[in-house]
Write a protein that holds these residues in place. Structure first.
Motif, mmCIF file in Angstrom:
data_model
loop_
_atom_site.group_PDB
_atom_site.id
_atom_site.type_symbol
_atom_site.label_atom_id
_atom_site.label_comp_id
_atom_site.label_asym_id
_atom_site.label_seq_id
_atom_site.Cartn_x
_atom_site.Cartn_y
_atom_site.Cartn_z
ATOM 1 N N ARG A 87 -8.685 12.694 7.177
ATOM 2 C CA ARG A 87 -9.782 12.771 6.207
ATOM 3 C C ARG A 87 -9.237 12.640 4.783
ATOM 4 O O ARG A 87 -9.783 11.905 3.970
ATOM 5 N N ASP A 88 -8.152 13.357 4.488
ATOM 6 C CA ASP A 88 -7.565 13.282 3.147
ATOM 7 C C ASP A 88 -7.080 11.862 2.843
ATOM 8 O O ASP A 88 -7.246 11.374 1.728
ATOM 9 N N ALA A 89 -6.499 11.205 3.839
ATOM 10 C CA ALA A 89 -6.043 9.823 3.644
ATOM 11 C C ALA A 89 -7.228 8.907 3.376
ATOM 12 O O ALA A 89 -7.165 8.027 2.503
ATOM 13 N N ARG A 90 -8.316 9.097 4.100
ATOM 14 C CA ARG A 90 -9.514 8.271 3.893
ATOM 15 C C ARG A 90 -10.125 8.534 2.518
ATOM 16 O O ARG A 90 -10.557 7.610 1.827
ATOM 17 N N LEU A 91 -10.152 9.796 2.104
ATOM 18 C CA LEU A 91 -10.682 10.115 0.773
ATOM 19 C C LEU A 91 -9.842 9.471 -0.324
ATOM 20 O O LEU A 91 -10.389 8.976 -1.319
ATOM 21 N N ALA A 92 -8.532 9.441 -0.138
ATOM 22 C CA ALA A 92 -7.653 8.774 -1.113
ATOM 23 C C ALA A 92 -7.975 7.282 -1.166
ATOM 24 O O ALA A 92 -8.002 6.677 -2.247
ATOM 25 N N GLN A 93 -8.237 6.703 -0.003
ATOM 26 C CA GLN A 93 -8.582 5.286 0.045
ATOM 27 C C GLN A 93 -9.928 5.032 -0.650
ATOM 28 O O GLN A 93 -10.079 4.054 -1.385
ATOM 29 N N ILE A 94 -10.883 5.911 -0.434
ATOM 30 C CA ILE A 94 -12.187 5.769 -1.097
ATOM 31 C C ILE A 94 -12.016 5.877 -2.609
ATOM 32 O O ILE A 94 -12.593 5.083 -3.362
ATOM 33 N N ARG A 95 -11.218 6.842 -3.062
ATOM 34 C CA ARG A 95 -10.967 6.964 -4.502
ATOM 35 C C ARG A 95 -10.344 5.685 -5.053
ATOM 36 O O ARG A 95 -10.697 5.238 -6.142
ATOM 37 N N SER A 96 -9.440 5.083 -4.300
ATOM 38 C CA SER A 96 -8.827 3.825 -4.728
ATOM 39 C C SER A 96 -9.867 2.708 -4.762
ATOM 40 O O SER A 96 -9.908 1.918 -5.715
ATOM 41 N N SER A 111 -0.950 2.033 -4.881
ATOM 42 C CA SER A 111 0.073 1.025 -5.143
ATOM 43 C C SER A 111 -0.095 -0.060 -4.080
ATOM 44 O O SER A 111 -0.805 0.132 -3.081
ATOM 45 N N ARG A 112 0.559 -1.169 -4.254
ATOM 46 C CA ARG A 112 0.490 -2.244 -3.262
ATOM 47 C C ARG A 112 0.979 -1.744 -1.904
ATOM 48 O O ARG A 112 0.393 -2.038 -0.865
ATOM 49 N N ARG A 113 2.051 -0.975 -1.894
ATOM 50 C CA ARG A 113 2.612 -0.427 -0.657
ATOM 51 C C ARG A 113 1.608 0.522 0.026
ATOM 52 O O ARG A 113 1.414 0.451 1.232
ATOM 53 N N GLU A 114 0.973 1.395 -0.760
ATOM 54 C CA GLU A 114 -0.018 2.325 -0.205
ATOM 55 C C GLU A 114 -1.215 1.577 0.373
ATOM 56 O O GLU A 114 -1.725 1.929 1.436
ATOM 57 N N ALA A 115 -1.647 0.529 -0.314
ATOM 58 C CA ALA A 115 -2.783 -0.259 0.159
ATOM 59 C C ALA A 115 -2.458 -0.949 1.480
ATOM 60 O O ALA A 115 -3.269 -0.953 2.411
ATOM 61 N N LYS A 116 -1.253 -1.511 1.585
ATOM 62 C CA LYS A 116 -0.849 -2.168 2.837
ATOM 63 C C LYS A 116 -0.758 -1.158 3.973
ATOM 64 O O LYS A 116 -1.184 -1.443 5.095
ATOM 65 N N GLN A 167 -6.441 -1.178 10.721
ATOM 66 C CA GLN A 167 -6.306 -2.179 11.780
ATOM 67 C C GLN A 167 -6.025 -1.514 13.133
ATOM 68 O O GLN A 167 -6.623 -1.878 14.139
ATOM 69 N N ARG A 168 -5.115 -0.531 13.149
ATOM 70 C CA ARG A 168 -4.823 0.189 14.396
ATOM 71 C C ARG A 168 -6.055 0.932 14.901
ATOM 72 O O ARG A 168 -6.331 0.936 16.101
ATOM 73 N N HIS A 169 -6.794 1.544 13.988
ATOM 74 C CA HIS A 169 -8.008 2.269 14.380
ATOM 75 C C HIS A 169 -9.051 1.308 14.972
ATOM 76 O O HIS A 169 -9.697 1.633 15.975
ATOM 77 N N GLU A 170 -9.205 0.159 14.351
ATOM 78 C CA GLU A 170 -10.162 -0.832 14.876
ATOM 79 C C GLU A 170 -9.761 -1.300 16.272
ATOM 80 O O GLU A 170 -10.602 -1.443 17.158
ATOM 81 N N GLU A 171 -8.486 -1.559 16.461
ATOM 82 C CA GLU A 171 -8.010 -1.996 17.781
ATOM 83 C C GLU A 171 -8.268 -0.924 18.837
ATOM 84 O O GLU A 171 -8.730 -1.231 19.938
ATOM 85 N N GLN A 172 -7.974 0.335 18.516
ATOM 86 C CA GLN A 172 -8.210 1.413 19.471
ATOM 87 C C GLN A 172 -9.700 1.543 19.774
ATOM 88 O O GLN A 172 -10.085 1.727 20.931
ATOM 89 N N ALA A 173 -10.552 1.425 18.768
ATOM 90 C CA ALA A 173 -11.993 1.527 18.982
ATOM 91 C C ALA A 173 -12.491 0.394 19.877
ATOM 92 O O ALA A 173 -13.313 0.616 20.775
#
Length: 174
Positions: free
Chosen positions: A128-137, A145-150, A157-163
């Motif tokens: 959840r915290d990781a997703r919130l950071a992504q939403i803030r970005s 950063s570019r590295r964090e975004a990648k 992508q992994r979550h989509e594949e598992q779903a």
């Protein structure tokens, strides 16, 4: 139930009937639980985008104004989403697009299972915290950063594949 007509009433009734069964099935398969509260809403194409964006903005403390939501909606792809899972201020919001399913209840089951897999994924410690950071970005509050975004995109992508892999569970729903 938000912004749907009588023709989609059957989809609403179906989701009400199978949602708890689908949740238990996904939780058992993934050996993990969904963070509560989980709100499931059946809506139309516009509602999926508007409600999702509002929930995400509120989850990171941004005001939710209609103008911003409509502006975001205008830039969405033409193909309607079947469903979407969003972080809300107090839990998770699972949206099902009755309009896009056109009464195909088997496809509604697949969407429900797919989004419930995402609900379990977002319920994992730190997710959840990781997703919130992504939403803030995404909203320019605190840029990645570019590295964090990648790294965030690889997780998505992994979550989509598992779903997608677990969508077969939908066949077990009544």
């Amino acid at each position: 139930m938000d912004r749907i007509g009588w023709s989609e009433r059957r989809t609403v009734q179906h989701v009400e009937a199978v949602a708890e069964q689908a949740k238990r099935l996904v939780e058992r398969e993934m050996r993990a639980r969904v963070r509560e509260p989980l709100t499931i809403t059946v809506t139309d194409t516009h509602g999926v985008w508007a409600l999702s964006e509002r929930a995400e903005r509120e989850s990171v403390g941004l005001p939710s104004t209609l103008g911003q939501v409509l502006l975001g909606y205008l830039h969405r792809p033409a193909k309607p989403l079947l469903g979407r899972l969003s972080v809300s201020w107090d839990g998770l919001l699972l949206l099902v697009n009755a309009e896009a399913h056109k009464g195909d209840l088997a496809e509604v089951n697949v969407t429900l299972v797919h989004e419930l897999v995402h609900a379990v994924q977002l319920s994992a410690p730190g997710a959840r915290d990781a997703r919130l950071a992504q939403i803030r970005s995404n909203y320019g509050v605190q840029r990645f950063s570019r590295r964090e975004a990648k790294a965030a995109n690889r997780v998505i992508q992994r979550h989509e594949e598992q779903a997608r892999v677990l969508e077969h569970l939908a066949a077990q729903l009544a």
